[in-house]
Design an enzyme around this catalytic site. Sequence first.
Site, short mmCIF file in Angstrom:
data_model
loop_
_atom_site.label_atom_id
_atom_site.label_comp_id
_atom_site.label_asym_id
_atom_site.label_seq_id
_atom_site.Cartn_x
_atom_site.Cartn_y
_atom_site.Cartn_z
N LYS A 18 0.74 -1.10 -0.08
CA LYS A 18 0.09 0.04 0.09
C LYS A 18 0.79 1.43 0.15
O LYS A 18 0.65 2.22 -0.76
CB LYS A 18 -0.90 0.18 1.25
CG LYS A 18 -1.85 -1.13 1.35
CD LYS A 18 -2.56 -1.05 2.70
CE LYS A 18 -1.97 -1.07 3.98
NZ LYS A 18 -1.38 -2.31 4.47
N ARG A 93 -8.95 0.33 10.01
CA ARG A 93 -8.23 -0.80 10.21
C ARG A 93 -9.22 -1.87 11.19
O ARG A 93 -8.98 -3.02 11.44
CB ARG A 93 -7.09 -1.11 11.00
CG ARG A 93 -5.90 -1.15 10.12
CD ARG A 93 -4.59 -0.91 11.01
NE ARG A 93 -3.40 -1.30 10.72
CZ ARG A 93 -2.23 -0.86 10.00
NH1 ARG A 93 -2.41 0.23 9.35
NH2 ARG A 93 -1.08 -1.79 9.98
N ARG A 132 11.98 -6.03 4.26
CA ARG A 132 11.64 -4.63 4.19
C ARG A 132 12.72 -3.59 4.73
O ARG A 132 13.29 -4.10 5.88
CB ARG A 132 10.27 -4.30 4.44
CG ARG A 132 10.07 -2.70 4.36
CD ARG A 132 8.47 -2.63 4.48
NE ARG A 132 7.70 -2.69 5.60
CZ ARG A 132 6.60 -2.61 5.67
NH1 ARG A 132 5.87 -2.13 4.62
NH2 ARG A 132 6.10 -2.89 6.99
N ARG A 165 12.48 -1.60 10.28
CA ARG A 165 11.47 -1.26 11.18
C ARG A 165 11.25 -2.40 12.49
O ARG A 165 11.19 -3.59 11.98
CB ARG A 165 9.94 -1.14 10.58
CG ARG A 165 9.72 0.17 10.06
CD ARG A 165 8.30 0.30 9.29
NE ARG A 165 7.27 -0.26 9.71
CZ ARG A 165 5.97 -0.27 9.47
NH1 ARG A 165 5.74 0.26 8.34
NH2 ARG A 165 5.20 -0.87 10.17
N ARG A 176 1.12 -9.53 13.13
CA ARG A 176 0.37 -8.25 12.68
C ARG A 176 -0.51 -8.88 11.59
O ARG A 176 -1.54 -8.38 11.41
CB ARG A 176 1.52 -7.43 11.99
CG ARG A 176 2.07 -6.38 12.94
CD ARG A 176 3.38 -5.77 12.69
NE ARG A 176 3.19 -4.82 11.58
CZ ARG A 176 4.04 -4.70 10.47
NH1 ARG A 176 5.07 -5.22 10.55
NH2 ARG A 176 3.63 -3.75 9.52
#
Length: 217
Positions: A18, A93, A132, A165, A176
Site C-alpha cells: 500500500k 483497520r 523490508r 522497522r 500483525r
Amino acid sequence: MQLTKKNLVFLGAPGAGKGTISKRLLEKYPLAHISTGDILRAEVAAGTPAGREAETLMKAGKLVSDELVAGMVRRRIAEPDCDNGFILDGFPRTIRQAELLDEALTGAGRTLDGVIYFKVDDELLLKRLTARLNCRGCDAIYNRIFMPPRTEGVCDKCGSPLYQRPDDSLETAQSRLKVFYAQTSPLIEYYTTSGQLHTITATDQDEIMRELVALLA
Ligand code: AMP
C-alpha cells in the site's frame, strides 16, 4: 471520474504494498498520502502523549485505539492539501474506524470514492515484511529480496542509511498478519456491501499501477 479528485482507502495486510504504490501514485497525481502508521511513528519519535500511548502496542504489532487514530485522520483530512483528494493508507483497520471515517467525511461534506483491496498471499507478505528496509531520511521503501538499493544499506534517492522497522521482525510480522485477519479483514465485506470495494491482486508493482490507473481513469 478523475483520479485527482479522489478520496481513496488502500486496504490490505501489512506488506501488501500500500505504501509503495501510494508513493508511486503521488509522483503522478496531486493526492495527499495519509499513512496512519507514519503519523504514529512520528508521534512516537516526538514523544507526544499520543506517541506514548501507541508505542507499546505498535512494538507488539497490535492496533492502537480506534478513537485515537480516527481523531488523527479527522484532523489530517481537514488540511488544505487534502482538498484534491487523498489516499488513506492503513486506515481504517477496524469496522469501528470505518464508521468513524464515515462520520468524519459526512461531517465535512465529503464522500469516499473507492476502497482498493490489495490481495496478496501470506507467504509472500511475510517474505516482503521481513526483508523490508526503510530510509531514515526520505521514507523511501526498499526490499532486500525484491527491490534492493544500489548500495547495500544506503538510500538510492537521498543517501541516508536504511533500517529495518522493529515491527518487521518475523515474530511481530506474524502477529500483525493475525491482527489483520481478526480485526481488519471484516472490512472487505463491509466495503463490498457498500459497493465501494475494488480488489487488486497485488504481486507485480507495474501491473498494480496499470490496473489502478485504468480503474480510476
Ligand atoms: P503500518 O505502518 O500501517 O504497518 O502501521 C504500523 C503500526 O501502527 C500498526 O501495527 C499499528 O500498531 C499502528 N497503526 C497504524 N495504523 C493504525 C490504525 N488505523 N489503527 C490502529 N493502529 C494502527
